[in-house]
Write a protein that holds these residues in place. Structure first.
Motif, PDB file in Angstrom:
ATOM      1  N   LEU A 129       0.817  -1.217   0.000  1.00 42.50           N
ATOM      2  CA  LEU A 129       0.000   0.000   0.000  1.00 42.50           C
ATOM      3  C   LEU A 129       0.850   1.265   0.000  1.00 42.50           C
ATOM      4  O   LEU A 129       1.839   1.374   0.733  1.00 42.50           O
ATOM      5  CB  LEU A 129      -0.932  -0.006   1.209  1.00 42.50           C
ATOM      6  CG  LEU A 129      -1.915  -1.183   1.284  1.00 42.50           C
ATOM      7  CD1 LEU A 129      -2.796  -1.064   2.513  1.00 42.50           C
ATOM      8  CD2 LEU A 129      -2.760  -1.280   0.017  1.00 42.50           C
ATOM      9  N   ASP A 130       0.422   2.231  -0.797  1.00 42.22           N
ATOM     10  CA  ASP A 130       1.060   3.541  -0.884  1.00 42.22           C
ATOM     11  C   ASP A 130       0.163   4.556  -0.195  1.00 42.22           C
ATOM     12  O   ASP A 130      -0.792   5.083  -0.783  1.00 42.22           O
ATOM     13  CB  ASP A 130       1.280   3.921  -2.346  1.00 42.22           C
ATOM     14  CG  ASP A 130       1.854   5.324  -2.498  1.00 42.22           C
ATOM     15  OD1 ASP A 130       2.791   5.671  -1.756  1.00 42.22           O
ATOM     16  OD2 ASP A 130       1.333   6.089  -3.346  1.00 42.22           O
ATOM     17  N   GLU A 131       0.438   4.840   1.081  1.00 39.62           N
ATOM     18  CA  GLU A 131      -0.449   5.675   1.889  1.00 39.62           C
ATOM     19  C   GLU A 131      -0.675   7.077   1.317  1.00 39.62           C
ATOM     20  O   GLU A 131      -1.801   7.581   1.350  1.00 39.62           O
ATOM     21  CB  GLU A 131       0.066   5.761   3.334  1.00 39.62           C
ATOM     22  CG  GLU A 131      -0.190   4.528   4.176  1.00 39.62           C
ATOM     23  CD  GLU A 131       0.853   3.446   3.990  1.00 39.62           C
ATOM     24  OE1 GLU A 131       1.734   3.616   3.121  1.00 39.62           O
ATOM     25  OE2 GLU A 131       0.807   2.430   4.709  1.00 39.62           O
ATOM     26  N   PRO A 132       0.342   7.774   0.797  1.00 36.66           N
ATOM     27  CA  PRO A 132       0.078   9.122   0.268  1.00 36.66           C
ATOM     28  C   PRO A 132      -0.971   9.150  -0.843  1.00 36.66           C
ATOM     29  O   PRO A 132      -1.900   9.975  -0.811  1.00 36.66           O
ATOM     30  CB  PRO A 132       1.452   9.572  -0.239  1.00 36.66           C
ATOM     31  CG  PRO A 132       2.424   8.819   0.606  1.00 36.66           C
ATOM     32  CD  PRO A 132       1.793   7.477   0.805  1.00 36.66           C
ATOM     33  N   SER A 133      -0.853   8.266  -1.828  1.00 32.26           N
ATOM     34  CA  SER A 133      -1.835   8.277  -2.913  1.00 32.26           C
ATOM     35  C   SER A 133      -3.197   7.798  -2.441  1.00 32.26           C
ATOM     36  O   SER A 133      -4.241   8.302  -2.883  1.00 32.26           O
ATOM     37  CB  SER A 133      -1.348   7.405  -4.075  1.00 32.26           C
ATOM     38  OG  SER A 133      -1.294   6.041  -3.705  1.00 32.26           O
ATOM     39  N   LEU A 134      -3.206   6.853  -1.516  1.00 33.92           N
ATOM     40  CA  LEU A 134      -4.474   6.349  -1.001  1.00 33.92           C
ATOM     41  C   LEU A 134      -5.193   7.392  -0.153  1.00 33.92           C
ATOM     42  O   LEU A 134      -6.425   7.500  -0.187  1.00 33.92           O
ATOM     43  CB  LEU A 134      -4.242   5.077  -0.190  1.00 33.92           C
ATOM     44  CG  LEU A 134      -3.766   3.867  -0.992  1.00 33.92           C
ATOM     45  CD1 LEU A 134      -3.382   2.723  -0.059  1.00 33.92           C
ATOM     46  CD2 LEU A 134      -4.836   3.413  -1.981  1.00 33.92           C
TER      47      LEU A 134
END
Length: 522
Positions: free
Chosen positions: A309-314
């Motif tokens: 998971l890529d937290e910034p884009s999510l």
């Protein structure tokens, strides 16, 4: 509020709840605050509800022995002072204020406190947790209550948590209802700055100023503990579920405050004539995994989820604007005293899709569908679910998005055989680790994760700590253990966005819920 982002913007972009709204659609007079909210309480019985909508209403009306200040530390509210603690931490003698009047004109005494605490211990999820260690609660003088424990417990902080809270009401009301839900809001008799006078279900509820309110002399500069006599005579809170209608009707002057405005109209609200206030942090959003069966009973598969998971884009997909979230891996946001720690969060935001794929390949996961339960009722939950599901697919998970109604989703929490993962959010009001639903093994189903394991032992250690420094050290261990176990993946802390009329002044509240006693005509 030290370091806490309560930006001078006035929307609330996640899930806020109350504010002044008029039931008659008329233009507001100078003595009435009209709030438009997106959700109404299922009940106003604070003992029996963890709902944010219930909290937002009842904190204006009911009070507790101890309450949270601007740093989320417990300070005396209806208690005269800190308790006298003896017998190795098993006996708490709490002095009760002798200057408090209830909304019905009666005076607060120890019998009211003892009766209220006994009911709280029976009907509240948090109360039951504490009362598992309580031998007896007795009124040992007219204004003194004694709590005797079987095991050490952080009683003062427990009595200050504003979720399913230990609210104090007259003994007659407590005895009238017993464990039954208090349905008639005029029986919701408290000692707060406002009193409940009406609830038209599905439309609005109304509070009136309590002119005999006497604030606590506790030195709090903000937070729930800094309650003071209110300015507005009435607060009328209307249910306006459509966000665009809440915004437009507040812009046109029908309402004074619009709560929980979504991120996709944030820029529009900022450019309007409304004051925009972003209250951050408000809630923290997570992805919860069913750790009771494959594939997520395997900690390496859970780690693969985190690495995928890529937290910034999510977070941008979930909240729609960079002002409305903070990428923070801690269980509790910053500036919450002994609850805030950076221990273990070096593992937050460590996306590595190659390693995620390798972990998945080395595991026993065979490509069976993993069911992600979600609902379109809340945009941050749904948007995150769709975007994160695609990122999990990219590393080898076979994700099946199961979209259901919000009520059905809530009913299915206790049926883990129907889901493998889902996203939800927790308010910062869970200001004690053993009450936090992420940690205490009571949610989403009984015995989830932190039940009878290393985390359970750490939660017990919190209650036996003898100083704030010891509690800070325990909290660091709790968070480190959480990141080692990975039963859930944190997305971010997100904000609430409220739009406020230029005719209303609403001071920095220093709390994550609206405090109407801070509002006054501009």
């Amino acid at each position: 509020m030290r370091g806490r982002k309560v930006i001078v913007l006035c929307i609330v972009g996640a899930m806020f709840l109350l504010v002044a709204c008029s039931p008659d659609n008329g233009a507001g007079d100078a003595q009435t605050l009209r709030v438009a909210t997106d959700a109404e309480p299922g009940t106003f019985d604070w003992h029996q509800s963890t709902s944010g909508a219930t909290q937002s209403a009842t904190i204006q009306v009911l009070e507790t022995l101890y309450s949270l200040d601007e740093n989320y530390a417990p300070v005396p509210m209806l208690a005269e002072s800190e308790p006298q603690v003896t017998n190795g931490g098993l006996t708490y003698v709490i002095p009760v204020r002798d200057d408090v009047t209830f909304h019905d004109g009666t005076s607060l005494d120890a019998q009211d406190v003892a009766a209220s605490l006994e009911r709280w211990g029976e009907v509240s999820s948090n109360g039951r947790s504490m009362f598992a260690q309580v031998d007896e609660v007795t009124a040992t003088d007219d204004h003194e209550v004694t709590i005797v424990l079987s095991e050490p417990y952080d009683v003062v902080r427990a009595l200050a948590v504003p979720i399913a809270a230990a609210a104090i009401m007259p003994r007659d009301i407590v005895e009238q209802y017993g464990s039954d839900v208090i349905e008639d809001v005029t029986d919701l008799v408290g000692s707060g700055p406002y009193r409940m006078v009406e609830w038209a279900k599905g439309r609005h509820y109304t509070m009136e100023r309590f002119d005999d309110y006497t604030p606590a002399d506790n030195g709090a500069d903000g937070g729930l503990a800094a309650a003071r006599p209110a300015t507005y005579e009435r607060v009328e809170v209307a249910l306006v579920q459509d966000a665009s209608t809440r915004y437009q009707s507040t812009s046109s002057g029908q309402y004074d405050v619009a709560l929980n405005l979504p991120g996709d109209i944030y820029d529009e609200v900022e450019a309007s004539g409304l004051t925009t206030r972003v209250v951050s942090p408000y809630y923290s959003q997570y992805l919860l995994l069913d750790t009771s069966e494959p594939p997520f009973d395997d900690p390496e598969v859970r780690r693969a989820v985190a690495l995928a998971l890529d937290e910034p884009s999510l977070a941008m997909a979930a909240y729609g604007h960079e002002d409305l979230f903070e990428l923070n891996g801690a269980i509790y946001p910053v500036d919450m005293g002994v609850l805030s720690t950076e221990a273990g969060i070096d593992k937050y935001g460590e996306q590595n899709t190659d390693e995620a794929s390798a972990l998945l390949e080395a595991s026993d996961y065979d490509g069976e569908p993993v069911v992600w339960m979600t609902s379109q009722a809340l945009a941050p939950i749904y948007n995150f679910s769709i975007a994160a599901g695609e990122q999990l697919e990219a590393v080898g998970f076979n994700v099946e998005i199961d979209v259901t109604e919000w009520a059905a989703m809530n009913d299915r929490y206790t049926q883990p055989e129907t889901w493998d993962m889902f996203s939800t959010a927790f308010g910062v009001g869970y200001a004690m680790p053993s009450f936090h639903l992420l940690l205490n093994g009571q949610f989403p189903y009984e015995d989830w994760y932190a039940y009878d394991d290393e985390m359970a032992d750490l939660l017990t250690a919190w209650h036996t700590a003898e100083s704030e420094s010891e509690q800070s050290a325990v909290m660091a261990q709790i968070q480190t253990q959480f990141y080692g176990d990975r039963p859930a993946i944190k997305l971010a802390d997100y904000a609430a966005v409220n739009g406020i009329s230029p005719d209303v002044s609403l001071e920095d509240q220093g709390f994550y819920l609206p405090l109407w006693w801070n509002a006054e005509p501009a």
